[in-house]
Design a protein around this motif. Sequence first.
Motif, PDB file in Angstrom:
ATOM      1  N   GLU A 143       0.823  -1.214   0.000  1.00  0.00           N
ATOM      2  CA  GLU A 143       0.000   0.000   0.000  1.00  0.00           C
ATOM      3  C   GLU A 143       0.856   1.263   0.000  1.00  0.00           C
ATOM      4  O   GLU A 143       0.551   2.231  -0.703  1.00  0.00           O
ATOM      5  N   SER A 144       1.927   1.254   0.784  1.00  0.00           N
ATOM      6  CA  SER A 144       2.768   2.455   0.906  1.00  0.00           C
ATOM      7  C   SER A 144       3.755   2.599  -0.251  1.00  0.00           C
ATOM      8  O   SER A 144       4.304   3.676  -0.464  1.00  0.00           O
ATOM      9  N   GLU A 145       4.001   1.490  -0.986  1.00  0.00           N
ATOM     10  CA  GLU A 145       4.953   1.458  -2.110  1.00  0.00           C
ATOM     11  C   GLU A 145       6.384   1.755  -1.656  1.00  0.00           C
ATOM     12  O   GLU A 145       7.208   2.233  -2.436  1.00  0.00           O
ATOM     13  N   GLU A 146       6.684   1.458  -0.393  1.00  0.00           N
ATOM     14  CA  GLU A 146       8.044   1.644   0.110  1.00  0.00           C
ATOM     15  C   GLU A 146       8.927   0.475  -0.316  1.00  0.00           C
ATOM     16  O   GLU A 146       8.451  -0.641  -0.508  1.00  0.00           O
ATOM     17  N   ALA A 147      10.222   0.735  -0.449  1.00  0.00           N
ATOM     18  CA  ALA A 147      11.181  -0.307  -0.826  1.00  0.00           C
ATOM     19  C   ALA A 147      11.736  -0.988   0.423  1.00  0.00           C
ATOM     20  O   ALA A 147      11.723  -0.417   1.513  1.00  0.00           O
ATOM     21  N   ASP A 148      12.214  -2.230   0.255  1.00  0.00           N
ATOM     22  CA  ASP A 148      12.818  -2.979   1.347  1.00  0.00           C
ATOM     23  C   ASP A 148      13.881  -3.906   0.760  1.00  0.00           C
ATOM     24  O   ASP A 148      14.083  -3.940  -0.460  1.00  0.00           O
ATOM     25  N   GLN A 149      14.555  -4.672   1.623  1.00  0.00           N
ATOM     26  CA  GLN A 149      15.639  -5.553   1.197  1.00  0.00           C
ATOM     27  C   GLN A 149      15.217  -7.020   1.288  1.00  0.00           C
ATOM     28  O   GLN A 149      14.494  -7.420   2.197  1.00  0.00           O
ATOM     29  N   VAL A 150      15.698  -7.831   0.317  1.00  0.00           N
ATOM     30  CA  VAL A 150      15.487  -9.277   0.337  1.00  0.00           C
ATOM     31  C   VAL A 150      16.821  -9.967   0.056  1.00  0.00           C
ATOM     32  O   VAL A 150      17.753  -9.348  -0.470  1.00  0.00           O
ATOM     33  N   ILE A 151      16.917 -11.256   0.409  1.00  0.00           N
ATOM     34  CA  ILE A 151      18.103 -12.061   0.139  1.00  0.00           C
ATOM     35  C   ILE A 151      17.749 -13.143  -0.884  1.00  0.00           C
ATOM     36  O   ILE A 151      16.766 -13.862  -0.700  1.00  0.00           O
ATOM     37  N   VAL A 152      18.537 -13.246  -1.947  1.00  0.00           N
ATOM     38  CA  VAL A 152      18.301 -14.261  -2.969  1.00  0.00           C
ATOM     39  C   VAL A 152      18.708 -15.627  -2.416  1.00  0.00           C
ATOM     40  O   VAL A 152      19.822 -15.803  -1.921  1.00  0.00           O
ATOM     41  N   THR A 153      17.795 -16.604  -2.491  1.00  0.00           N
ATOM     42  CA  THR A 153      18.061 -17.942  -1.947  1.00  0.00           C
ATOM     43  C   THR A 153      18.139 -19.020  -3.033  1.00  0.00           C
ATOM     44  O   THR A 153      18.605 -20.125  -2.776  1.00  0.00           O
ATOM     45  N   GLY A 154      17.681 -18.715  -4.239  1.00  0.00           N
ATOM     46  CA  GLY A 154      17.708 -19.707  -5.308  1.00  0.00           C
ATOM     47  C   GLY A 154      17.077 -19.137  -6.561  1.00  0.00           C
ATOM     48  O   GLY A 154      16.802 -17.933  -6.650  1.00  0.00           O
ATOM     49  N   TYR A 155      16.828 -20.009  -7.540  1.00  0.00           N
ATOM     50  CA  TYR A 155      16.230 -19.552  -8.788  1.00  0.00           C
ATOM     51  C   TYR A 155      15.461 -20.693  -9.451  1.00  0.00           C
ATOM     52  O   TYR A 155      15.643 -21.865  -9.123  1.00  0.00           O
ATOM     53  N   ASN A 156      14.596 -20.319 -10.385  1.00  0.00           N
ATOM     54  CA  ASN A 156      13.948 -21.295 -11.259  1.00  0.00           C
ATOM     55  C   ASN A 156      13.839 -20.668 -12.641  1.00  0.00           C
ATOM     56  O   ASN A 156      14.398 -19.592 -12.879  1.00  0.00           O
ATOM     57  N   LYS A 157      13.146 -21.312 -13.551  1.00  0.00           N
ATOM     58  CA  LYS A 157      13.132 -20.826 -14.926  1.00  0.00           C
ATOM     59  C   LYS A 157      12.440 -19.465 -15.070  1.00  0.00           C
ATOM     60  O   LYS A 157      12.645 -18.779 -16.075  1.00  0.00           O
ATOM     61  N   GLY A 158      11.652 -19.087 -14.065  1.00  0.00           N
ATOM     62  CA  GLY A 158      10.919 -17.829 -14.175  1.00  0.00           C
ATOM     63  C   GLY A 158      11.556 -16.639 -13.490  1.00  0.00           C
ATOM     64  O   GLY A 158      11.156 -15.496 -13.720  1.00  0.00           O
ATOM     65  N   GLY A 159      12.555 -16.885 -12.624  1.00  0.00           N
ATOM     66  CA  GLY A 159      13.168 -15.783 -11.891  1.00  0.00           C
ATOM     67  C   GLY A 159      13.953 -16.284 -10.696  1.00  0.00           C
ATOM     68  O   GLY A 159      14.483 -17.389 -10.710  1.00  0.00           O
ATOM     69  N   VAL A 160      14.010 -15.457  -9.629  1.00  0.00           N
ATOM     70  CA  VAL A 160      14.783 -15.856  -8.446  1.00  0.00           C
ATOM     71  C   VAL A 160      13.885 -15.943  -7.214  1.00  0.00           C
ATOM     72  O   VAL A 160      12.911 -15.203  -7.068  1.00  0.00           O
ATOM     73  N   LEU A 161      14.236 -16.885  -6.333  1.00  0.00           N
ATOM     74  CA  LEU A 161      13.553 -17.060  -5.055  1.00  0.00           C
ATOM     75  C   LEU A 161      14.267 -16.210  -4.023  1.00  0.00           C
ATOM     76  O   LEU A 161      15.501 -16.118  -4.010  1.00  0.00           O
TER      77      LEU A 161
END
Length: 291
Positions: A81-99
């Motif tokens: 709702e607020s459209e604020e940004a945050d941080q994530v850690i990449v843990t893996g991937y598949n054919k469509g993108g990253v987990l």
Amino acid sequence: TATILQISDREIIVDLGAKQDGIVTNQDLERMDDQFRSSLEVGADVPVYVITPRDAYGNLIVSINMGLQRYDWEKARKLLESEEADQVIVTGYNKGGVLVRWNRLEGFIPSSHLVSSNMALDRRDALSQMSGQELGVKVIEVDQDRRRLIFSEREAQREWRAQQKARLLSELNEGDVVTGTVTGLRDFGAFVNIGGADGLIHVSELAWHRVDHPRDILEVGQQIEVYILNLDRDTNRIALSRKRLLSDPWDDAQTRYHEGQLVEGVVTNVVDFGAFVALDDGLEGLLHLSE
């Protein structure tokens, strides 16, 4: 919400106010980070999620981790709702993108919303090399029932660039000279990054002589000094010039050329009334049809 009654190495017993106490299993304990696990104490209230009311042994099995995830889903909805940004850690991937992992939730970034992957590599290699990276993202979809949490790095980058450009516009002044890096070459000019935001050098401001295409005098990644030509704070646009930092060939034209002198030049344009001819130093003159 349950109250912790007993803590052991292999399980936690909680009071749910039901006929029997709930059991938090060893598997659930192992999913907790060490800091949170060590903070748990008898008498503390914790959120729990009922895994099964009665297992093969008649036990009521609950999960603290899934109970805590409820708060993360609420946070995710607020970020959406607020459209604020945050941080994530990449843990893996598949054919469509990253987990990715965000707090206690698993999320996903589609390939179309990634900007950090190395496109010079094979797509699979590029995605696999991202494992462990921390990315700035925005939440673009939250569906707790389907356990879908979708992020976009591209949207976060777009907002970050807009903030950087707004900051630069407030700090810079027209007439300043700054160093930047060429980030893109188009028919109409060159984009130059100056401290986190791109400005545009129009093709007419690249040099005093005629430039057919910016690639003829610049290349991507090249560092150059640029002159702040115009700052439009309403549209967040920065106009730059390279030409203003080069010596103006008109300054010494009177000493280099005189009437009757024979010179060579290159025809740059042909019109009904004659032709335009450019000399080596960028001066352009008219060869009238009558001449």
